[in-house]
Write a protein that holds these residues in place. Structure first.
Motif, PDB file in Angstrom:
ATOM      1  N   GLU A 189     125.445 -10.620  34.888  1.00 44.12           N
ATOM      2  CA  GLU A 189     125.898  -9.130  35.349  1.00 44.12           C
ATOM      3  C   GLU A 189     124.707  -8.205  35.493  1.00 44.12           C
ATOM      4  OE1 GLU A 189     128.679  -8.611  36.679  1.00 44.12           O
ATOM      5  OE2 GLU A 189     129.870 -10.389  35.915  1.00 44.12           O
ATOM      6  N   ALA A 190     123.571  -8.584  36.071  1.00 45.79           N
ATOM      7  CA  ALA A 190     122.491  -7.704  36.324  1.00 45.79           C
ATOM      8  C   ALA A 190     122.407  -7.489  37.863  1.00 45.79           C
ATOM      9  CB  ALA A 190     121.176  -8.175  35.723  1.00 45.79           C
ATOM     10  N   SER A 191     122.564  -6.302  38.292  1.00 42.56           N
ATOM     11  CA  SER A 191     122.596  -5.968  39.517  1.00 42.56           C
ATOM     12  C   SER A 191     121.226  -5.551  40.095  1.00 42.56           C
ATOM     13  CB  SER A 191     123.432  -4.848  39.864  1.00 42.56           C
ATOM     14  OG  SER A 191     123.146  -3.630  39.229  1.00 42.56           O
ATOM     15  N   ASP A 192     120.826  -5.467  41.416  1.00 41.86           N
ATOM     16  CA  ASP A 192     119.343  -5.337  41.884  1.00 41.86           C
ATOM     17  C   ASP A 192     119.767  -5.032  43.430  1.00 41.86           C
ATOM     18  OD1 ASP A 192     117.045  -4.476  41.747  1.00 41.86           O
ATOM     19  OD2 ASP A 192     116.216  -6.606  41.297  1.00 41.86           O
ATOM     20  N   ALA A 193     118.852  -4.051  44.039  1.00 43.16           N
ATOM     21  CA  ALA A 193     118.631  -4.091  45.391  1.00 43.16           C
ATOM     22  C   ALA A 193     117.736  -4.845  46.029  1.00 43.16           C
ATOM     23  CB  ALA A 193     118.121  -2.625  45.488  1.00 43.16           C
ATOM     24  N   GLU A 387     135.541 -26.405  37.585  1.00 45.07           N
ATOM     25  CA  GLU A 387     135.454 -25.152  38.183  1.00 45.07           C
ATOM     26  C   GLU A 387     135.915 -24.783  39.462  1.00 45.07           C
ATOM     27  OE1 GLU A 387     130.674 -24.206  36.430  1.00 45.07           O
ATOM     28  OE2 GLU A 387     130.961 -25.085  38.354  1.00 45.07           O
ATOM     29  N   THR A 388     136.553 -23.403  39.597  1.00 47.15           N
ATOM     30  CA  THR A 388     136.666 -23.260  41.008  1.00 47.15           C
ATOM     31  C   THR A 388     136.013 -22.022  41.334  1.00 47.15           C
ATOM     32  OG1 THR A 388     138.547 -21.552  40.088  1.00 47.15           O
ATOM     33  CG2 THR A 388     139.269 -23.845  40.475  1.00 47.15           C
ATOM     34  N   LEU A 389     135.775 -22.172  42.806  1.00 38.78           N
ATOM     35  CA  LEU A 389     134.935 -20.982  43.360  1.00 38.78           C
ATOM     36  C   LEU A 389     135.628 -20.273  44.782  1.00 38.78           C
ATOM     37  CD1 LEU A 389     132.200 -19.349  43.782  1.00 38.78           C
ATOM     38  CD2 LEU A 389     131.145 -21.412  44.842  1.00 38.78           C
ATOM     39  N   HIS A 390     135.891 -18.944  44.782  1.00 43.76           N
ATOM     40  CA  HIS A 390     136.547 -18.392  45.786  1.00 43.76           C
ATOM     41  C   HIS A 390     135.190 -17.542  46.614  1.00 43.76           C
ATOM     42  CE1 HIS A 390     139.675 -19.227  43.211  1.00 43.76           C
ATOM     43  NE2 HIS A 390     140.632 -19.257  44.089  1.00 43.76           N
ATOM     44  N   ILE A 391     135.118 -17.635  47.809  1.00 46.86           N
ATOM     45  CA  ILE A 391     134.211 -16.940  48.550  1.00 46.86           C
ATOM     46  C   ILE A 391     134.814 -16.170  49.586  1.00 46.86           C
ATOM     47  CG2 ILE A 391     132.035 -17.222  49.882  1.00 46.86           C
ATOM     48  CD1 ILE A 391     131.422 -19.686  48.552  1.00 46.86           C
ATOM     49  N   TYR A 413     131.924 -13.457  45.585  1.00 47.65           N
ATOM     50  CA  TYR A 413     131.999 -14.673  45.076  1.00 47.65           C
ATOM     51  C   TYR A 413     132.842 -14.448  43.636  1.00 47.65           C
ATOM     52  CZ  TYR A 413     128.204 -15.246  48.369  1.00 47.65           C
ATOM     53  OH  TYR A 413     127.418 -15.255  49.511  1.00 47.65           O
ATOM     54  N   ASP A 414     133.571 -15.532  43.277  1.00 46.75           N
ATOM     55  CA  ASP A 414     134.422 -15.478  42.235  1.00 46.75           C
ATOM     56  C   ASP A 414     134.479 -16.779  41.595  1.00 46.75           C
ATOM     57  OD1 ASP A 414     135.940 -14.908  40.076  1.00 46.75           O
ATOM     58  OD2 ASP A 414     137.729 -14.749  40.984  1.00 46.75           O
ATOM     59  N   LYS A 415     133.642 -17.025  40.533  1.00 42.93           N
ATOM     60  CA  LYS A 415     133.906 -18.475  40.120  1.00 42.93           C
ATOM     61  C   LYS A 415     134.386 -18.626  38.726  1.00 42.93           C
ATOM     62  CE  LYS A 415     130.696 -21.683  40.300  1.00 42.93           C
ATOM     63  NZ  LYS A 415     129.180 -22.726  40.011  1.00 42.93           N
ATOM     64  N   ASP A 416     135.216 -19.390  38.451  1.00 48.49           N
ATOM     65  CA  ASP A 416     135.939 -19.508  37.249  1.00 48.49           C
ATOM     66  C   ASP A 416     135.646 -21.023  36.601  1.00 48.49           C
ATOM     67  OD1 ASP A 416     137.715 -19.320  34.860  1.00 48.49           O
ATOM     68  OD2 ASP A 416     139.423 -19.680  36.057  1.00 48.49           O
ATOM     69  N   LEU A 421     130.508 -19.548  29.995  1.00 52.53           N
ATOM     70  CA  LEU A 421     128.961 -19.061  30.367  1.00 52.53           C
ATOM     71  C   LEU A 421     128.824 -19.161  32.012  1.00 52.53           C
ATOM     72  CD1 LEU A 421     126.407 -18.148  29.317  1.00 52.53           C
ATOM     73  CD2 LEU A 421     125.681 -20.689  29.096  1.00 52.53           C
ATOM     74  N   TYR A 422     129.403 -20.056  32.743  1.00 53.90           N
ATOM     75  CA  TYR A 422     129.319 -20.196  34.018  1.00 53.90           C
ATOM     76  C   TYR A 422     130.257 -19.659  34.967  1.00 53.90           C
ATOM     77  CZ  TYR A 422     126.088 -23.886  32.351  1.00 53.90           C
ATOM     78  OH  TYR A 422     124.807 -24.362  31.632  1.00 53.90           O
ATOM     79  N   SER A 423     131.282 -18.770  34.227  1.00 52.53           N
ATOM     80  CA  SER A 423     132.068 -17.954  35.248  1.00 52.53           C
ATOM     81  C   SER A 423     131.326 -16.560  35.560  1.00 52.53           C
ATOM     82  CB  SER A 423     133.342 -17.527  34.508  1.00 52.53           C
ATOM     83  OG  SER A 423     133.941 -18.801  34.185  1.00 52.53           O
ATOM     84  N   TYR A 424     131.566 -16.180  36.687  1.00 55.00           N
ATOM     85  CA  TYR A 424     130.945 -15.076  37.334  1.00 55.00           C
ATOM     86  C   TYR A 424     131.651 -14.300  38.478  1.00 55.00           C
ATOM     87  CZ  TYR A 424     128.430 -17.569  40.944  1.00 55.00           C
ATOM     88  OH  TYR A 424     128.127 -18.391  41.933  1.00 55.00           O
ATOM     89  N   ASP A 425     131.381 -13.190  38.636  1.00 54.59           N
ATOM     90  CA  ASP A 425     131.900 -12.442  39.786  1.00 54.59           C
ATOM     91  C   ASP A 425     130.451 -11.843  40.682  1.00 54.59           C
ATOM     92  OD1 ASP A 425     134.516 -12.777  39.617  1.00 54.59           O
ATOM     93  OD2 ASP A 425     134.768 -10.864  38.267  1.00 54.59           O
ATOM     94  N   ARG A 426     130.385 -11.901  41.939  1.00 61.56           N
ATOM     95  CA  ARG A 426     129.202 -11.258  42.340  1.00 61.56           C
ATOM     96  C   ARG A 426     129.686 -10.950  43.856  1.00 61.56           C
ATOM     97  NH1 ARG A 426     124.875 -15.267  45.362  1.00 61.56           N
ATOM     98  NH2 ARG A 426     123.294 -13.553  45.666  1.00 61.56           N
ATOM     99  N   THR A 427     129.072  -9.575  44.068  1.00 60.90           N
ATOM    100  CA  THR A 427     129.344  -8.977  45.210  1.00 60.90           C
ATOM    101  C   THR A 427     127.925  -8.460  46.088  1.00 60.90           C
ATOM    102  OG1 THR A 427     131.373  -7.825  44.390  1.00 60.90           O
ATOM    103  CG2 THR A 427     130.398  -6.947  46.429  1.00 60.90           C
ATOM    104  N   GLU A 428     127.921  -8.871  47.191  1.00 65.74           N
ATOM    105  CA  GLU A 428     126.635  -8.579  47.971  1.00 65.74           C
ATOM    106  C   GLU A 428     126.721  -7.798  49.177  1.00 65.74           C
ATOM    107  OE1 GLU A 428     123.179 -11.559  48.318  1.00 65.74           O
ATOM    108  OE2 GLU A 428     123.865 -11.451  50.413  1.00 65.74           O
TER     109      GLU A 428
END
Length: 437
Positions: A189-193, A387-391, A413-416, A421-428
């Motif tokens: 959960e570290a964001s960056d430009a 795992e499941t991944l939604h994009i 991106y939403d991985k469950d 440890l390998y679950s995450y959300d990501r917005t770009e």
């Protein structure tokens, strides 16, 4: 430049040398067919011609009208066959030769189109008719020149923000410093430009009417404001061969790629791919895809793997939009037995929409679902990862001029994962400009 059907001319020469107008007026079905064509009701005319085909095919008057209806509605093969029936009994019928040349042009059979119209020029023609044929030949010559070689370049610059840059890629396969655990609690959960520059080349070299070679090169470089360990450069290049066989199109090729992470080579890939596309009608098409790739991870050999994918897609196109739905399955075995916990298989479903609001604005959207199953237990957690991944992707393109365009993209991106440890959300999100030449 596409050669347009010269509709102003065709009614004048519609039945020259075929039959006199009185006989035509007496034939009610032919009169209806001709009337529909003259009024621009081409779909109706084609339906009428189809309904009369069994009893009227072989009659020169009917075949000529049928050919025109077929040409206007995009049934080019039927138009050619109908005109060939006319010319079998009237080999010097000028109107049919002219219409046949236009039909060959629509099929992109430019050599045959030019040959047909050149043979027509060798006959006695009125001045107006001769000028019309010469203009058609000029257009065909332009089409031949543009078809022989098509080269397109695009350079792009985009600025954006990633809400979870440490996820690395959509499948979290990036390893920093050889760490055996790909993501740890401190890195999530570290964001960056970021700033991304890219270049794309598309080339097509037509060999014959039905055969062509294609090449594609894509190069991108992404630099982050703070997380420079995730700076990456990616290069992908492929060469492919395209063969058209009636309603089928065969596309086969080979691809090479390399990714550098933090200025050092990280992963290389090489493989082959193929696709078989079937055009069902003017709106619907179905495609079968297969590919096989070898992935070589330079920093961690346990991540070396092979990638086998098969998929099926069906698409529908209309004047301003295209919808595509696809499904597939991927097998990804590990190269090394000790890395079997990295091996995985996954099913994937996706849907995509491209909608053209007008000449300047285009929207595109895509969603994808992946169900991922690993083959062995993780060596540290002693548990098999499932795992499941939604994009979801959403984009808008504003074409300012034929060369310059503005584009914005939003991806989620939403991985469950069964291992938290390998679950995450990501917005770009990104906003960029591109230049085509």
């Amino acid at each position: 430049m596409q050669l347009l059907l010269h509709r102003a001319f065709i009614p004048v020469v519609l039945l020259v040398g075929l039959h006199n107008s009185a006989a035509l007026a007496a034939a009610t079905p032919l009169t209806q067919l001709k009337s529909a064509l003259d009024q621009g009701q081409f779909e109706q005319a084609y339906a009428l011609a189809q309904s009369q085909f069994e009893t009227a095919a072989g009659d020169a008057e009917f075949d000529f009208l049928y050919a025109r209806a077929a040409l206007e509605t995009g049934h080019y093969n039927e138009a050619v066959f109908a005109l060939e029936r006319v010319l079998a009994v009237k080999p010097n019928h000028q109107s049919s030769l002219y219409l046949l040349g236009l039909t060959y042009n629509k099929q992109k059979n430019y050599p045959q189109a030019a040959s047909t119209l050149n043979s027509l020029l060798a006959t006695s023609l009125s001045d107006e008719f001769r000028q019309r044929v010469e203009r058609a030949l000029d257009a065909i010559e332009d089409n031949q020149a543009s078809m022989a070689q098509q080269l397109k370049h695009r350079v792009s610059l985009a600025l954006g923000h990633d809400s979870n840059v440490n996820s690395g890629t959509t499948d979290d396969r990036i390893v920093i410093g050889g760490l055996p655990i790909l993501l740890d609690d401190s890195s999530r959960e570290a964001s960056d430009a970021f700033a991304r520059t890219s270049y794309r080349f598309d080339g097509r070299w037509q060999q014959t009417q039905h055969q062509a070679w294609q090449a594609n090169i894509q190069l991108s470089d992404q630099r982050h404001q703070d997380s420079d360990e995730f700076d990456r450069t990616q290069l992908s290049t492929n060469v492919s061969y395209v063969q058209d066989i009636d309603d089928l199109q065969l596309h086969v090729g080979a691809q090479l790629g390399v990714m550098s992470l933090d200025s050092e080579t990280y992963q290389q890939d090489a493989g082959v791919f193929g696709a078989l596309r079937y055009t069902i009608d003017e709106h619907w098409a179905a495609t079968l895809n297969i590919s096989a790739f070898n992935l070589n991870n330079v920093r961690d050999s346990e991540l070396d793997s092979r990638l086998y994918t098969s998929g099926f897609a069906i698409s529908r196109a209309a004047r301003n939009w295209l919808v595509r739905v696809s499904a597939g399955y991927t097998w990804q075995p590990a190269e090394e037995p000790a890395a079997e916990h990295y091996a995985r298989d996954y099913a994937h479903l996706s849907a995509a929409l491209v909608y053209r609001l007008n000449d300047a604005h285009r929207l595109n959207a895509r969603i994808q679902y992946r169900d991922i199953e690993h083959r062995a237990a993780h060596p540290f957690f002693l548990q098999v990862r499932d795992e499941t991944l939604h994009i979801a992707h959403l984009g808008w393109v504003y074409q300012i001029t034929p060369a310059w365009g503005l584009e914005t993209k939003l991806a989620y991106y939403d991985k469950d994962s069964s291992l938290q440890l390998y679950s995450y959300d990501r917005t770009e999100w990104s906003l960029g400009v591109h230049y085509d030449f």
